[in-house]
Design a protein around this motif. Sequence first.
Motif, short mmCIF file in Angstrom:
data_model
loop_
_atom_site.label_atom_id
_atom_site.label_comp_id
_atom_site.label_asym_id
_atom_site.label_seq_id
_atom_site.Cartn_x
_atom_site.Cartn_y
_atom_site.Cartn_z
N CYS A 4 8.00 -1.25 -5.43
CA CYS A 4 6.56 -1.16 -5.06
C CYS A 4 6.34 -2.30 -3.72
O CYS A 4 6.80 -3.56 -4.08
CB CYS A 4 5.70 -1.34 -6.39
SG CYS A 4 3.97 -1.70 -5.58
N HIS A 6 3.04 -2.12 -2.54
CA HIS A 6 1.69 -2.38 -2.34
C HIS A 6 1.26 -3.63 -2.59
O HIS A 6 1.93 -4.59 -3.17
CB HIS A 6 1.16 -1.50 -3.39
CG HIS A 6 1.53 -0.09 -3.19
ND1 HIS A 6 2.19 0.58 -4.32
CD2 HIS A 6 1.55 0.78 -2.37
CE1 HIS A 6 2.54 1.81 -3.98
NE2 HIS A 6 2.30 2.01 -2.67
N CYS A 18 0.63 -3.64 -10.09
CA CYS A 18 0.24 -3.04 -8.81
C CYS A 18 -1.11 -2.14 -9.10
O CYS A 18 -1.30 -1.45 -10.20
CB CYS A 18 1.26 -2.14 -8.05
SG CYS A 18 0.85 -1.44 -6.71
N ARG A 20 -2.20 0.36 -7.06
CA ARG A 20 -1.97 1.64 -6.59
C ARG A 20 -0.92 2.37 -7.48
O ARG A 20 -1.35 3.57 -7.76
CB ARG A 20 -1.25 1.45 -5.31
CG ARG A 20 -1.47 2.82 -4.42
CD ARG A 20 -0.86 2.48 -2.99
NE ARG A 20 -1.06 3.86 -2.52
CZ ARG A 20 -1.96 4.49 -1.55
NH1 ARG A 20 -2.88 3.69 -1.48
NH2 ARG A 20 -1.62 5.66 -1.06
N CYS A 21 0.05 1.84 -7.83
CA CYS A 21 1.06 2.63 -8.76
C CYS A 21 1.33 2.14 -10.00
O CYS A 21 2.16 2.85 -11.02
CB CYS A 21 2.42 2.71 -7.94
SG CYS A 21 3.24 1.34 -7.90
N ALA A 55 -7.15 -6.68 -7.20
CA ALA A 55 -7.93 -5.53 -6.80
C ALA A 55 -9.24 -5.53 -7.85
O ALA A 55 -8.95 -5.92 -9.21
CB ALA A 55 -6.96 -4.36 -7.37
N ARG A 95 -1.17 4.97 -15.29
CA ARG A 95 -0.11 5.73 -14.33
C ARG A 95 -0.29 7.37 -14.37
O ARG A 95 -0.16 7.94 -13.57
CB ARG A 95 1.30 5.37 -14.56
CG ARG A 95 1.72 4.29 -14.00
CD ARG A 95 3.33 4.23 -14.50
NE ARG A 95 3.62 2.68 -14.16
CZ ARG A 95 4.15 1.87 -14.97
NH1 ARG A 95 4.56 2.25 -16.25
NH2 ARG A 95 4.33 0.75 -14.37
N GLU A 99 -4.18 8.11 -10.07
CA GLU A 99 -5.10 7.56 -9.16
C GLU A 99 -5.08 5.98 -8.86
O GLU A 99 -4.89 5.18 -9.90
CB GLU A 99 -6.38 7.80 -9.32
CG GLU A 99 -6.76 9.21 -9.38
CD GLU A 99 -7.05 9.84 -7.97
OE1 GLU A 99 -7.36 9.40 -7.06
OE2 GLU A 99 -6.57 10.97 -7.65
N PRO A 100 -5.04 5.35 -7.77
CA PRO A 100 -5.06 4.08 -7.74
C PRO A 100 -6.31 3.50 -8.25
O PRO A 100 -7.34 4.17 -8.08
CB PRO A 100 -5.19 3.90 -6.05
CG PRO A 100 -5.51 4.98 -5.46
CD PRO A 100 -5.16 6.14 -6.28
N SER A 103 -10.21 3.91 -7.04
CA SER A 103 -10.68 5.32 -6.10
C SER A 103 -11.82 6.00 -6.84
O SER A 103 -12.47 5.62 -7.68
CB SER A 103 -9.46 6.42 -6.58
OG SER A 103 -9.45 6.88 -7.89
#
Length: 132
Positions: A4, A6, A18, A20-21, A55, A95, A99-100, A103
């Motif tokens: 990754c 990101h 992360c 995102r993933c 995040a 996971r 969706e990150p 979102s």
Amino acid sequence: MADCTHWLGDEVNGIWVCARCFSKHPERPRRYVMELSRESSGRPARQMVILAPIAQAGDVPLAMFIDFMARRLIARTRGGFHMADARDYAIEILRSFGEPFGSDDLDWTIAGAWEMVDEDMQCWDHDERASN
């Protein structure tokens, strides 16, 4: 750990996750940049470290959202999970949604965290302890 790259995420129990993933990394991502000297006296540039930002979905950071999910797992299984295992499982649930974090397609409030756990648990084979 994935490959990754990101940038956004949060630290969860000493591991960078992360946003995102939802891959796990041993440390918070960082970038190194050279800062030019403000004086033109021939001083060399110095290296600066830029850490990846935390995040957030609204006012909720990723680590807090994962803790909401983990606490729901512990409550629903009547203590069948330890907190570290509940956090790991919560990351797996995230996971599975694909969706990150943050979102617009999912609810990133405490109610949304509980709903994700409850939805995942519908697929479990239940016994008296509500474990799978």
